[in-house]
Design a protein around this motif. Structure first.
Motif, PDB file in Angstrom:
ATOM      1  N   ALA A   1      15.696   4.108  -2.667  1.00 54.56           N
ATOM      2  CA  ALA A   1      15.691   2.834  -2.713  1.00 54.56           C
ATOM      3  C   ALA A   1      16.787   1.900  -3.365  1.00 54.56           C
ATOM      4  N   ARG A   2      17.368   2.779  -4.266  1.00 52.68           N
ATOM      5  CA  ARG A   2      18.404   2.162  -5.489  1.00 52.68           C
ATOM      6  C   ARG A   2      19.450   1.585  -4.469  1.00 52.68           C
ATOM      7  N   TRP A   3      19.893   2.453  -3.546  1.00 56.27           N
ATOM      8  CA  TRP A   3      21.249   2.320  -2.946  1.00 56.27           C
ATOM      9  C   TRP A   3      21.239   2.043  -1.547  1.00 56.27           C
ATOM     10  N   ALA A   4      19.872   1.782  -1.045  1.00 59.92           N
ATOM     11  CA  ALA A   4      19.658   1.986   0.381  1.00 59.92           C
ATOM     12  C   ALA A   4      20.527   0.944   1.042  1.00 59.92           C
ATOM     13  N   ALA A   5      20.936   0.100   0.833  1.00 67.01           N
ATOM     14  CA  ALA A   5      21.831  -0.834   1.643  1.00 67.01           C
ATOM     15  C   ALA A   5      23.120  -0.324   1.695  1.00 67.01           C
ATOM     16  N   VAL A   6      23.498   0.440   0.669  1.00 67.36           N
ATOM     17  CA  VAL A   6      24.809   1.435   1.008  1.00 67.36           C
ATOM     18  C   VAL A   6      24.775   2.665   1.937  1.00 67.36           C
ATOM     19  N   PHE A   7      23.684   3.407   1.667  1.00 71.22           N
ATOM     20  CA  PHE A   7      23.413   4.608   1.998  1.00 71.22           C
ATOM     21  C   PHE A   7      22.978   4.705   3.490  1.00 71.22           C
ATOM     22  N   GLY A   8      22.044   3.704   3.779  1.00 70.95           N
ATOM     23  CA  GLY A   8      21.485   3.510   5.002  1.00 70.95           C
ATOM     24  C   GLY A   8      22.421   3.456   6.265  1.00 70.95           C
ATOM     25  N   PRO A   9      23.539   2.386   6.226  1.00 69.51           N
ATOM     26  CA  PRO A   9      24.791   2.334   7.155  1.00 69.51           C
ATOM     27  C   PRO A   9      25.607   3.513   6.957  1.00 69.51           C
ATOM     28  N   LEU A  10      25.657   4.220   5.918  1.00 71.99           N
ATOM     29  CA  LEU A  10      26.804   5.250   5.845  1.00 71.99           C
ATOM     30  C   LEU A  10      26.006   6.385   6.251  1.00 71.99           C
ATOM     31  N   GLN A  11      24.706   6.683   6.105  1.00 74.49           N
ATOM     32  CA  GLN A  11      24.222   7.828   6.949  1.00 74.49           C
ATOM     33  C   GLN A  11      24.374   7.507   8.419  1.00 74.49           C
ATOM     34  N   ALA A  12      24.025   6.459   8.965  1.00 71.61           N
ATOM     35  CA  ALA A  12      24.293   6.247  10.570  1.00 71.61           C
ATOM     36  C   ALA A  12      25.778   6.470  10.915  1.00 71.61           C
ATOM     37  N   THR A  13      26.626   6.317  10.003  1.00 67.74           N
ATOM     38  CA  THR A  13      27.980   6.267  10.383  1.00 67.74           C
ATOM     39  C   THR A  13      28.320   7.956  10.145  1.00 67.74           C
ATOM     40  N   LEU A  14      27.748   8.825   9.265  1.00 69.27           N
ATOM     41  CA  LEU A  14      27.877  10.001   9.003  1.00 69.27           C
ATOM     42  C   LEU A  14      27.534  10.651  10.411  1.00 69.27           C
ATOM     43  N   ARG A  15      26.058  10.343  10.994  1.00 68.25           N
ATOM     44  CA  ARG A  15      25.699  10.922  12.025  1.00 68.25           C
ATOM     45  C   ARG A  15      26.729  10.535  13.604  1.00 68.25           C
ATOM     46  N   GLN A  16      26.818   9.218  13.712  1.00 61.95           N
ATOM     47  CA  GLN A  16      27.743   8.928  14.913  1.00 61.95           C
ATOM     48  C   GLN A  16      28.810   9.347  14.793  1.00 61.95           C
ATOM     49  N   HIS A  17      29.692   9.633  13.702  1.00 63.17           N
ATOM     50  CA  HIS A  17      31.057   9.774  13.874  1.00 63.17           C
ATOM     51  C   HIS A  17      31.369  10.962  12.921  1.00 63.17           C
ATOM     52  N   ALA A  18      30.616  12.105  12.346  1.00 64.27           N
ATOM     53  CA  ALA A  18      30.677  13.189  11.935  1.00 64.27           C
ATOM     54  C   ALA A  18      31.710  13.350  10.966  1.00 64.27           C
ATOM     55  N   LEU A  19      31.542  12.084  10.066  1.00 64.17           N
ATOM     56  CA  LEU A  19      32.664  12.008   8.831  1.00 64.17           C
ATOM     57  C   LEU A  19      32.694  13.025   7.779  1.00 64.17           C
ATOM     58  N   PRO A  20      33.949  13.555   7.626  1.00 65.05           N
ATOM     59  CA  PRO A  20      34.042  14.696   6.686  1.00 65.05           C
ATOM     60  C   PRO A  20      33.367  14.325   5.462  1.00 65.05           C
ATOM     61  N   VAL A  21      32.564  14.697   5.016  1.00 59.99           N
ATOM     62  CA  VAL A  21      31.751  14.428   3.917  1.00 59.99           C
ATOM     63  C   VAL A  21      32.652  14.682   2.347  1.00 59.99           C
ATOM     64  N   PRO A  22      33.390  15.816   2.429  1.00 59.96           N
ATOM     65  CA  PRO A  22      34.110  16.251   1.057  1.00 59.96           C
ATOM     66  C   PRO A  22      35.304  14.852   0.681  1.00 59.96           C
ATOM     67  N   LEU A  23      35.683  14.194   1.718  1.00 62.83           N
ATOM     68  CA  LEU A  23      36.594  13.190   1.640  1.00 62.83           C
ATOM     69  C   LEU A  23      36.003  12.108   0.932  1.00 62.83           C
ATOM     70  N   LEU A  24      34.492  11.839   1.451  1.00 68.50           N
ATOM     71  CA  LEU A  24      33.809  10.922   0.354  1.00 68.50           C
ATOM     72  C   LEU A  24      33.582  11.505  -0.928  1.00 68.50           C
ATOM     73  N   ASP A  25      33.031  12.681  -1.191  1.00 62.57           N
ATOM     74  CA  ASP A  25      33.096  13.100  -2.526  1.00 62.57           C
ATOM     75  C   ASP A  25      34.076  13.125  -3.302  1.00 62.57           C
ATOM     76  N   ASP A  26      35.406  13.335  -2.701  1.00 59.59           N
ATOM     77  CA  ASP A  26      36.700  13.251  -3.497  1.00 59.59           C
ATOM     78  C   ASP A  26      36.831  11.814  -4.029  1.00 59.59           C
ATOM     79  N   LEU A  27      36.470  10.668  -3.413  1.00 58.59           N
ATOM     80  CA  LEU A  27      36.635   9.271  -3.925  1.00 58.59           C
ATOM     81  C   LEU A  27      35.629   9.562  -5.257  1.00 58.59           C
ATOM     82  N   LEU A  28      34.618  10.048  -5.339  1.00 58.19           N
ATOM     83  CA  LEU A  28      33.619   9.690  -6.347  1.00 58.19           C
ATOM     84  C   LEU A  28      34.078  10.678  -7.585  1.00 58.19           C
ATOM     85  N   SER A  29      34.764  11.967  -7.326  1.00 57.70           N
ATOM     86  CA  SER A  29      35.673  12.437  -8.335  1.00 57.70           C
ATOM     87  C   SER A  29      36.600  11.621  -9.332  1.00 57.70           C
TER      88      SER A  29
END
Length: 313
Positions: free
Chosen positions: A107-135
Motif C-alpha cells: 500500500a505504501r507506494w502503490a501509486a508508484v509501483f502499480g504502474p511500474l509493475q505494469a511497465t516491467l511486464r509489458q516492456h521487460a525493463l532491465p530491473v538492475p538499471l532501476l536498482d542502480d538508481l536506488l544505489s
C-alpha cells in the motif's frame, strides 16, 4: 533538469525530475494504485514525456519517472534524518524486488509501483538499471550525512553511471535501440546532464552540504574549500567552474549524434534535451563563476534558441 527545489536525480534523455508523491486520503492512507503514473508537476529544464514522445510510450516513461522521482524525494525532500532516509530507501529497494518478482505492490507506494509493475511486464525493463538508481540515491544520502565529496572525476563518473545513465538506457530499451554505439552516446548525454545539474545548482547544493566539484579538480585550480563554502567567486573558482562546464559540454557533444539514431519524434525530443543542457552551460559560462551564488535557469526566450539549434543539429 532541476526543479526550483532541486534534488539529485539527473534528468537524462527524455526524462527530467520530480513528480510529487501521490496524494493521500484524509485518514493518511495511500489511495489505490491508479491506472496511470503520477503526472509531472515540477518545474523542469527539459521535456518529460512531452507531445513529441510517441503516445504509446508516454505512460511507460511516466512510470519510470515516478519511480525515480519518488526515490529522489525520499533521499532529498523534507526534514527526515539520514537514518530515516536510508531506512526508507532500503524499504523502497525491497519493494522494487517484490514487484519485479510478480508480487502485488504494498500500500505504501502503490501509486508508484502499480504502474511500474505494469511497465516491467509489458516492456521487460532491465530491473538492475532501476536498482542502480536506488544505489546512487543511497550513496548521496550517505555522502551528505558524512560531509564527503568526490575525490576525483573517476569517482564522480561512477556516481553518474548509476544516478543518470540507467535512465537513458531504460529509454533506449523502450525504443528498441540496442547498439553499443547508441548506448555509449546515451551514457555520455546522461552523464553530461547530471554534471550540468551539479554546475547549475552549486549555489543551492553547497549550503546544503552537497559537494560535487571533485577534490582533485579543486586542488589543480587552487580553489580553496573555505572560499567555495562561502560561495566566493575567486579567480581560482572561476577557472574551476569553467573547466567543469567544459567537461560537461565535451561529454554532451560526444553523445549528441544519438539524436540521429532515435526514430521519429523521439529524436526530436532528444534534440531539445541536448540543447537544453547546452543552453544551461551557456548561462553558467556567462556568469563567470557567479553560479556559486546565482542559479542559472531557462526562461521562455531560451526555448526559441534551443528550438533553432535543435533544427540544425
Amino acid at each position: 533538469m532541476s526543479s526550483d527545489n532541486p534534488g539529485r536525480e539527473p534528468t537524462p534523455a527524455l526524462l527530467a525530475t520530480r513528480p510529487r508523491h501521490a496524494p493521500r486520503s484524509p485518514n493518511g492512507t495511500p489511495p489505490p494504485a491508479p491506472l496511470v503514473a503520477a503526472p509531472v508537476t515540477h518545474y523542469e529544464n527539459f521535456p518529460v514525456a512531452s507531445l513529441l514522445c510517441p503516445p504509446h510510450l508516454r505512460q511507460p516513461i511516466a512510470a519510470i519517472y515516478a519511480f525515480a522521482r519518488t526515490a529522489d524525494d525520499i533521499a532529498d525532500e523534507g526534514d527526515a534524518t539520514p537514518a530515516q532516509r536510508l531506512a526508507d530507501l532500503v524499504a523502497y529497494r525491497a519493494e522494487l524486488s517484490r514487484v519485479a518478482a510478480g508480487q502485488p505492490p504494498a500500500a505504501r507506494w502503490a501509486a508508484v509501483f502499480g504502474p511500474l509493475q505494469a511497465t516491467l511486464r509489458q516492456h521487460a525493463l532491465p530491473v538492475p538499471l532501476l536498482d542502480d538508481l536506488l544505489s546512487a540515491f543511497i550513496q548521496d544520502v550517505e555522502k551528505t550525512r558524512d560531509a564527503q565529496g568526490y575525490a576525483d572525476r573517476a569517482e564522480l563518473l561512477d556516481y553518474c553511471r548509476r544516478s543518470a545513465n540507467p535512465v537513458g538506457r531504460l529509454l533506449l530499451h523502450l525504443y528498441g535501440v540496442t547498439g553499443e554505439q547508441a548506448l555509449q552516446e546515451s551514457d555520455a548525454i546522461c552523464t553530461a546532464l547530471q554534471l550540468i545539474n551539479f554546475w547549475q545548482d552549486l549555489s543551492v547544493d553547497i549550503p546544503r552540504g552537497r559537494h560535487y566539484l571533485p577534490h582533485a579538480d579543486c586542488a589543480r585550480h587552487g580553489a580553496g574549500p573555505a572560499d567555495l563554502q562561502a560561495l566566493h567567486s575567486t579567480p581560482e573558482n572561476v577557472l574551476l567552474i569553467t573547466d567543469c562546464a567544459q567537461w560537461a559540454r565535451a561529454l554532451m557533444e560526444q553523445g549528441a549524434p544519438l539524436v540521429h539514431r532515435l526514430p521519429g519524434r523521439a529524436g526530436w525530443e532528444l534534440r531539445l534535451v541536448v540543447q537544453g543542457g547546452l543552453r544551461i552551460l551557456d548561462k553558467v559560462d556567462a556568469l563567470h563563476g557567479a553560479s556559486l551564488h546565482t542559479r542559472p535557469r531557462l526562461h521562455a526566450w531560451d526555448w526559441g534558441v534551443m528550438l533553432g539549434r535543435a533544427l540544425v543539429m
